[in-house]
Design a protein around this motif. Structure first.
Motif, PDB file in Angstrom:
ATOM      1  N   ASP A 119     -38.877 -34.917 -16.879  1.00 28.61           N
ATOM      2  CA  ASP A 119     -38.976 -33.481 -17.087  1.00 28.61           C
ATOM      3  C   ASP A 119     -39.749 -33.211 -18.380  1.00 28.61           C
ATOM      4  O   ASP A 119     -40.017 -34.128 -19.162  1.00 28.61           O
ATOM      5  CB  ASP A 119     -37.589 -32.833 -17.140  1.00 28.61           C
ATOM      6  N   SER A 166     -39.476 -27.002 -18.746  1.00 32.74           N
ATOM      7  CA  SER A 166     -38.415 -26.980 -17.728  1.00 32.74           C
ATOM      8  C   SER A 166     -37.045 -27.261 -18.340  1.00 32.74           C
ATOM      9  O   SER A 166     -36.056 -26.588 -18.015  1.00 32.74           O
ATOM     10  CB  SER A 166     -38.722 -27.994 -16.624  1.00 32.74           C
ATOM     11  N   ASP A 208     -34.466 -28.010 -10.680  1.00 35.20           N
ATOM     12  CA  ASP A 208     -35.673 -27.333 -11.143  1.00 35.20           C
ATOM     13  C   ASP A 208     -36.150 -26.371 -10.058  1.00 35.20           C
ATOM     14  O   ASP A 208     -37.088 -26.633  -9.309  1.00 35.20           O
ATOM     15  CB  ASP A 208     -36.765 -28.357 -11.471  1.00 35.20           C
ATOM     16  N   SER A 233     -39.786 -24.669 -13.778  1.00 36.62           N
ATOM     17  CA  SER A 233     -41.126 -25.113 -14.170  1.00 36.62           C
ATOM     18  C   SER A 233     -42.155 -24.026 -13.894  1.00 36.62           C
ATOM     19  O   SER A 233     -42.001 -23.222 -12.969  1.00 36.62           O
ATOM     20  CB  SER A 233     -41.514 -26.384 -13.404  1.00 36.62           C
TER      21      SER A 233
END
Length: 424
Positions: free
Chosen positions: A154, A158, A404, A408
């Motif tokens: 990641d 995010s 997620d 993002s």
């Protein structure tokens, strides 16, 4: 369990197998004729960040061993080749150049964002690929994007937005936040991303505005935080984002205990020191502290890749608390294995094409590497700590996995990251 213990155990265990070797207890399979596939690990194997580099080395070693035990890739063994970047950009570039000069075109690892950003521009000319296992700077997939760089972990945007979503949901009464941050690129990137998330999620979830008070900026590697602590003690904020990380966070919290700082704020969050603060501070661990993790093994019990990695790591080192860097280095090797198998080759261009859009399983479950900007989309892990009466002095009081989904940004390789809510 202290970081020193982890460092000693990891170093001692890996020395038994050799830096580029696999676990000697496993039986070797038979391989077809052909040279091994060499993967180059670039990590801080000396200096102040050595302990993290050793975690990366442990994860990579386990992955290589597991793949070789299963028959290798395309009937060929994997050979792990290591280079020390000392978490310094110049040393990182030298390491990448040395690997390329010795015919190792597939590289991974890298802790420091500064190192990753320094290596990235050199890769095309050297016909090499770098899969980043930890460095989280947003620039890697934006204004300093390179078609030869991928990130299987990641990133700042995010993770810090996920952290904001966590506290906005769990602490609706805490609506005024401030921070202490290091004067570094990643310090700025983390804070800007957290603010962006707070400005979105707090009003959405709580139907009222959030207040963001200007942060306090500290020198990276500082040894005296008394002035910064005094400023924080005068703050009217109820939530503290502690952007100083690793050893700096230990120093800051250690000095802050005498001032009662940890009792002043209702919520304390850390972007990614993982076990470091609790292991160092023991019974003085700030109660309720949330920390970001690259991978938390306890969140994926029952998933075979996770369980096998954890059990092998503990058996190898005696350390029951592997840092997330173990999982991310392990993941980068799995990504290469999947891509090479898919490409049927270790050719740089063919591996790049195979990595783009690749979906593969990992210790955190399925991940997908976006074709457009080479950023992996994956789970984001957080762990909560508190003091304990045991000899260890601290305990895990909770953990969360945040998917997620809407965290993002849209891919925009070659362009600066545009925050949707943070216009400060």
């Amino acid at each position: 369990m202290s970081n020193d213990f982890s460092r000693r155990q990891i170093t001692k265990s890996l020395a038994v197998f050799g830096a580029a070797g696999a676990l000697g207890s496993f039986t070797r399979p038979s391989f077809a004729q052909g040279a091994p596939i060499r993967l180059g690990l670039i990590a801080p194997l000396s200096g102040s960040q050595e302990v993290i580099g050793r975690y990366q080395l442990a994860g990579a070693t386990i992955a290589v061993n597991q793949i070789n035990q299963a028959g290798g890739i395309l009937g060929r063994k994997i050979e792990l080749v290591t280079r020390d970047d000392k978490a310094a950009p110049a040393a990182g570039v030298a390491a990448a150049k040395d690997l390329a000069g010795n015919g190792v075109n597939l590289m991974f690892g890298v802790l420091s964002s500064g190192v990753a950003l320094a290596i990235a521009p050199t890769l095309q000319a050297d016909k090499s690929v770098l899969v980043v296992s930890a460095a989280a700077a947003n620039e890697l997939t934006h204004d300093q994007f390179s078609p030869n760089v991928f990130r299987t972990a990641d990133h700042a945007y995010s993770r810090q937005r996920a952290l904001a979503k966590l506290v906005a949901a769990d602490y609706p009464a805490v609506h005024d936040w401030t921070a202490i941050n290091p004067q570094t690129a990643i310090g700025t990137s983390n804070w800007d991303s957290f603010v962006d998330g707070m400005l979105q999620f707090y009003p959405e979830l709580n139907k009222k505005p959030v207040t963001i008070t200007d942060p306090i900026w500290a020198k990276f590697g500082a040894t005296d935080y008394k002035n910064e602590i005094a400023q924080l003690m005068r703050s009217k904020s109820e939530g503290l984002y502690c952007g100083v990380y690793g050893g700096d966070a230990v120093t800051m919290f250690g000095q802050a205990a005498a001032y009662g700082l940890t009792k002043k704020f209702k919520v304390l969050v850390d972007p990614g020191s993982e076990f470091i603060i609790a292991q160092a501070m023991g019974k003085n661990t700030p109660p309720g502290l949330w920390s970001g993790f690259h991978w938390f093994y306890g969140a994926y019990k029952g998933h075979k890749i996770n369980d096998d990695l954890y059990e092998t790591y503990v058996k190898m080192t005696g350390d029951k608390y592997p840092a997330g860097y173990v999982g991310e280095a392990h993941t980068s090797v799995l990504a290469y294995a999947s891509a090479i198998q898919k490409a049927g080759s270790t050719d740089t261009d063919k591996v790049i094409a195979a990595l783009e859009g690749l979906e593969f399983d990992s210790c955190k479950g399925m991940r997908k590497i976006r074709k457009e900007d080479h950023q992996a989309i994956c789970d984001i892990n957080f762990v909560q700590f508190g003091p304990d009466d045991s000899e260890q002095g601290w305990k895990i009081t909770g953990h969360k996995v945040i998917k997620d989904e809407g965290l993002s940004e849209e891919p925009s390789p070659g362009q600066p990251l545009k925050f949707l809510y943070n216009k400060r």
